[in-house]
Design a protein around this motif. Structure first.
Motif, mmCIF file in Angstrom:
data_model
loop_
_atom_site.group_PDB
_atom_site.id
_atom_site.type_symbol
_atom_site.label_atom_id
_atom_site.label_comp_id
_atom_site.label_asym_id
_atom_site.label_seq_id
_atom_site.Cartn_x
_atom_site.Cartn_y
_atom_site.Cartn_z
ATOM 1 N N ASP A 23 0.816 -1.230 0.000
ATOM 2 C CA ASP A 23 0.000 0.000 0.000
ATOM 3 C C ASP A 23 0.843 1.269 0.000
ATOM 4 O O ASP A 23 0.491 2.262 0.642
ATOM 5 C CB ASP A 23 -0.938 0.023 1.228
ATOM 6 N N ILE A 24 1.954 1.249 -0.698
ATOM 7 C CA ILE A 24 2.806 2.448 -0.680
ATOM 8 C C ILE A 24 2.447 3.431 -1.786
ATOM 9 O O ILE A 24 2.767 4.608 -1.693
ATOM 10 C CB ILE A 24 4.325 2.131 -0.743
ATOM 11 N N PHE A 25 1.749 2.945 -2.834
ATOM 12 C CA PHE A 25 1.454 3.868 -3.942
ATOM 13 C C PHE A 25 0.562 5.011 -3.473
ATOM 14 O O PHE A 25 0.799 6.169 -3.805
ATOM 15 C CB PHE A 25 0.801 3.135 -5.119
ATOM 16 N N SER A 26 -0.456 4.662 -2.668
ATOM 17 C CA SER A 26 -1.427 5.681 -2.267
ATOM 18 C C SER A 26 -0.784 6.759 -1.387
ATOM 19 O O SER A 26 -1.322 7.844 -1.229
ATOM 20 C CB SER A 26 -2.596 5.034 -1.532
ATOM 21 N N ILE A 36 0.063 6.432 -17.057
ATOM 22 C CA ILE A 36 -0.246 5.488 -18.138
ATOM 23 C C ILE A 36 -0.590 4.171 -17.439
ATOM 24 O O ILE A 36 0.252 3.591 -16.739
ATOM 25 C CB ILE A 36 0.949 5.329 -19.112
ATOM 26 N N ILE A 37 -1.876 3.752 -17.581
ATOM 27 C CA ILE A 37 -2.385 2.664 -16.720
ATOM 28 C C ILE A 37 -2.937 1.508 -17.563
ATOM 29 O O ILE A 37 -3.709 1.721 -18.510
ATOM 30 C CB ILE A 37 -3.520 3.191 -15.803
ATOM 31 N N ASP A 38 -2.561 0.304 -17.201
ATOM 32 C CA ASP A 38 -3.105 -0.908 -17.842
ATOM 33 C C ASP A 38 -4.619 -0.978 -17.563
ATOM 34 O O ASP A 38 -5.062 -0.687 -16.444
ATOM 35 C CB ASP A 38 -2.397 -2.126 -17.246
ATOM 36 N N SER A 39 -5.406 -1.376 -18.568
ATOM 37 C CA SER A 39 -6.872 -1.338 -18.408
ATOM 38 C C SER A 39 -7.375 -2.287 -17.308
ATOM 39 O O SER A 39 -8.298 -1.938 -16.572
ATOM 40 C CB SER A 39 -7.570 -1.640 -19.738
ATOM 41 N N SER A 40 -6.765 -3.466 -17.169
ATOM 42 C CA SER A 40 -7.231 -4.378 -16.109
ATOM 43 C C SER A 40 -6.881 -3.825 -14.735
ATOM 44 O O SER A 40 -7.633 -3.995 -13.772
ATOM 45 C CB SER A 40 -6.595 -5.761 -16.237
ATOM 46 N N VAL A 41 -5.736 -3.181 -14.634
ATOM 47 C CA VAL A 41 -5.317 -2.597 -13.356
ATOM 48 C C VAL A 41 -6.256 -1.431 -13.011
ATOM 49 O O VAL A 41 -6.699 -1.288 -11.872
ATOM 50 C CB VAL A 41 -3.841 -2.128 -13.426
ATOM 51 N N ALA A 42 -6.598 -0.647 -14.026
ATOM 52 C CA ALA A 42 -7.503 0.499 -13.808
ATOM 53 C C ALA A 42 -8.856 0.013 -13.292
ATOM 54 O O ALA A 42 -9.469 0.631 -12.415
ATOM 55 C CB ALA A 42 -7.673 1.274 -15.104
ATOM 56 N N LYS A 43 -9.297 -1.128 -13.831
ATOM 57 C CA LYS A 43 -10.590 -1.689 -13.427
ATOM 58 C C LYS A 43 -10.548 -2.203 -11.983
ATOM 59 O O LYS A 43 -11.480 -1.994 -11.203
ATOM 60 C CB LYS A 43 -10.911 -2.865 -14.367
ATOM 61 N N HIS A 45 -8.347 -1.335 -9.632
ATOM 62 C CA HIS A 45 -7.856 -0.343 -8.652
ATOM 63 C C HIS A 45 -8.326 1.036 -9.115
ATOM 64 O O HIS A 45 -7.523 1.846 -9.608
ATOM 65 C CB HIS A 45 -6.323 -0.395 -8.568
ATOM 66 N N LYS A 46 -9.623 1.278 -8.958
ATOM 67 C CA LYS A 46 -10.237 2.474 -9.564
ATOM 68 C C LYS A 46 -9.657 3.795 -9.046
ATOM 69 O O LYS A 46 -9.614 4.784 -9.768
ATOM 70 C CB LYS A 46 -11.750 2.451 -9.337
ATOM 71 N N SER A 47 -9.188 3.806 -7.795
ATOM 72 C CA SER A 47 -8.702 5.079 -7.238
ATOM 73 C C SER A 47 -7.439 5.593 -7.945
ATOM 74 O O SER A 47 -7.083 6.762 -7.822
ATOM 75 C CB SER A 47 -8.413 4.915 -5.746
ATOM 76 N N LEU A 48 -6.800 4.707 -8.714
ATOM 77 C CA LEU A 48 -5.585 5.144 -9.430
ATOM 78 C C LEU A 48 -5.900 6.036 -10.618
ATOM 79 O O LEU A 48 -5.052 6.777 -11.097
ATOM 80 C CB LEU A 48 -4.857 3.921 -10.024
ATOM 81 N N VAL A 49 -7.145 5.892 -11.091
ATOM 82 C CA VAL A 49 -7.503 6.581 -12.335
ATOM 83 C C VAL A 49 -7.929 8.002 -11.993
ATOM 84 O O VAL A 49 -9.082 8.292 -11.747
ATOM 85 C CB VAL A 49 -8.621 5.817 -13.073
ATOM 86 N N THR A 50 -6.959 8.865 -11.961
ATOM 87 C CA THR A 50 -7.228 10.246 -11.574
ATOM 88 C C THR A 50 -6.222 11.160 -12.280
ATOM 89 O O THR A 50 -5.166 10.693 -12.703
ATOM 90 C CB THR A 50 -7.142 10.373 -10.025
ATOM 91 N N THR A 114 2.965 -3.882 -11.728
ATOM 92 C CA THR A 114 1.817 -4.512 -11.058
ATOM 93 C C THR A 114 1.748 -6.024 -11.278
ATOM 94 O O THR A 114 0.841 -6.666 -10.769
ATOM 95 C CB THR A 114 0.498 -3.870 -11.550
ATOM 96 N N THR A 115 2.664 -6.577 -12.073
ATOM 97 C CA THR A 115 2.737 -8.044 -12.208
ATOM 98 C C THR A 115 4.013 -8.508 -11.510
ATOM 99 O O THR A 115 4.958 -7.719 -11.347
ATOM 100 C CB THR A 115 2.807 -8.501 -13.681
ATOM 101 N N LEU A 116 4.050 -9.780 -11.130
ATOM 102 C CA LEU A 116 5.273 -10.298 -10.509
ATOM 103 C C LEU A 116 6.436 -10.171 -11.488
ATOM 104 O O LEU A 116 7.544 -9.782 -11.115
ATOM 105 C CB LEU A 116 5.068 -11.760 -10.080
ATOM 106 N N LEU A 117 6.161 -10.476 -12.775
ATOM 107 C CA LEU A 117 7.230 -10.410 -13.769
ATOM 108 C C LEU A 117 7.809 -9.009 -13.882
ATOM 109 O O LEU A 117 9.017 -8.809 -13.945
ATOM 110 C CB LEU A 117 6.748 -10.889 -15.143
#
Ligand SMILES: NC(=O)c1ccc[n+]([C@@H]2O[C@H](COP(=O)([O-])OP(=O)(O)OC[C@H]3O[C@@H](n4cnc5c(N)ncnc54)[C@H](O)[C@@H]3O)[C@@H](O)[C@H]2O)c1
Ligand SMILES: [Zn+2]
Length: 330
Positions: A23-26, A36-43, A45-50, A114-117
């Motif tokens: 939880d360090i991003f917030s 620049i946000i991946d669409s699945s991540v945006a879905k 983690h909605k609070s990132l889309v700002t 946002t992925t392990l890779l």
């Protein structure tokens, strides 16, 4: 609850720092950033889309000149952009890195994998790029991020198959550098393991150290290609994902390394146990087209195939006959 965050200073470039925690991003504050946000991540983690942002459709097809152009046109409309924040897996990381490197000859870049890779591999080292048709990473640069921010809470929404995809690279570091230890990897690793943070930190340190030794990818960094010579051929011909192909590639390359005396039998056995414990595939699929595969394996100028077998022997050149004989296709 107070949580520890770990900050790793790297010598990859003068500016790159890596920060890891949950939880360090917030808790970050940015000004005038473009996300620049991946669409699945945006879905998920909605609070990132700002603020100013661009949503990238998930998938490799977005690493394209078309998406790059769309993003640059969106940036052009803004009067002031102080940084690019890439939030996603390797696709968004590679694409955003290329945008950051080229927009106005370079703007600061923050990688939020946002992925392990992408946490253990793609976000570190500065390589970026987009594909040109089916030519992978055909356009790209080496441009170091100012910050790599690894927020472990993204793993909570990552599909299991994507976690396994990254696990292949984790096992690769474990085999090559014993970071994380090969013994630890002989027990299953899951996203909720109490030591997942430690495992990811050890992988990051392993990659950082390889990149620091060879920032421009001129020699030593080839060590990171362990499992990828055969793996790459399997990925492109057998409809396997990257992690599955690298997993099989690692086992085959380690068997070859052991047969040729580059590694010990116990090291090979250690790798086998780690792959088995994590249910990673190890068999070359029936019907693998070796001729097609050989065309796709990396070759040097003299037509030899280059293998990374260990930290010590990372540029072993073999001819086609040896590979066919080993894989029993002769
Ligand atoms: N630059 C480098 O050094 C480097 C190294 C290795 C790989 N790569 C590149 O990385 C790319 C592969 O990266 P990847 O494996 O991260 O794949 P990816 O970026 O395609 O992400 C995989 C999938 O997971 C989804 N996703 C990502 N994070 C999520 C989350 N937290 N919750 C839910 N869904 C999530 C994405 O939408 C996507 O469907 C390839 O293009 C490869 O070439 C680059
Ligand atoms: Zn890989």
């Amino acid at each position: 609850m107070f949580r520890r965050e770990m900050i790793i200073k790297t010598n990859i470039s003068t500016q790159t720092t890596l920060e890891i925690g949950r939880d360090i991003f917030s808790r970050q504050s940015f000004t005038n950033e473009f996300r620049i946000i991946d669409s699945s991540v945006a879905k998920a983690h909605k609070s990132l889309v700002t603020g100013n942002h661009f949503i990238v459709p998930s998938g490799e097809a977005s690493k394209s000149l078309e998406t790059y152009t769309e993003i640059v046109k969106a940036l052009e409309k803004l009067s002031d952009v102080s940084s690019i924040v890439a939030i996603g897996g390797g696709v968004v990381g590679d694409l955003s890195g290329f945008v950051a490197a080229t927009f106005k000859r370079g703007v600061p870049l923050i990688q939020v994998p946002t992925t392990l890779l992408s946490m253990v591999d793609a976000s570190i080292g500065g390589k970026n790029g987009i594909n040109l048709g089916n030519k992978k990473n055909y356009l790209g640069t080496v441009y170091q991020a100012d910050k790599i921010l690894i927020d472990l809470s993204f793993l909570e929404t990552l599909p299991e198959k994507e976690f396994k995809n990254g696990l292949a690279e984790v096992i690769k570091y474990s085999y090559l550098f014993n970071r994380p230890s090969l013994i630890r990897m002989q027990s299953k690793v899951s996203p909720t393991d109490p030591d997942i943070e430690k495992i990811i930190i050890q992988c990051c340190q392993a990659k950082i150290s390889a990149v620091e030794k060879d920032p421009l990818d001129k020699g030593y960094r080839h060590v990171l290609n362990f499992g990828h010579t055969i793996g790459h051929a399997l990925e492109l011909t057998c409809n396997l994902n990257h992690g599955e192909a690298v997993s099989i590639g690692m086992l085959k390359e380690a068997e070859l390394a052991e047969e040729m005396g580059f590694i010990s039998k116990s090291k090979l056995e250690g790798l086998k146990k780690a792959l088995a414990a994590n249910n990673m595939p190890v068999e070359i699929p029936n019907g693998f087209d070796i001729k097609e595969g050989l065309k796709l394996m990396a070759q040097d100028k003299k037509g030899k195939y280059v293998f990374a077998f260990s930290d010590q022997s990372y540029s072993v050149k073999l001819d086609e006959k040896k590979i066919l004989q080993f894989l029993k296709y002769n």
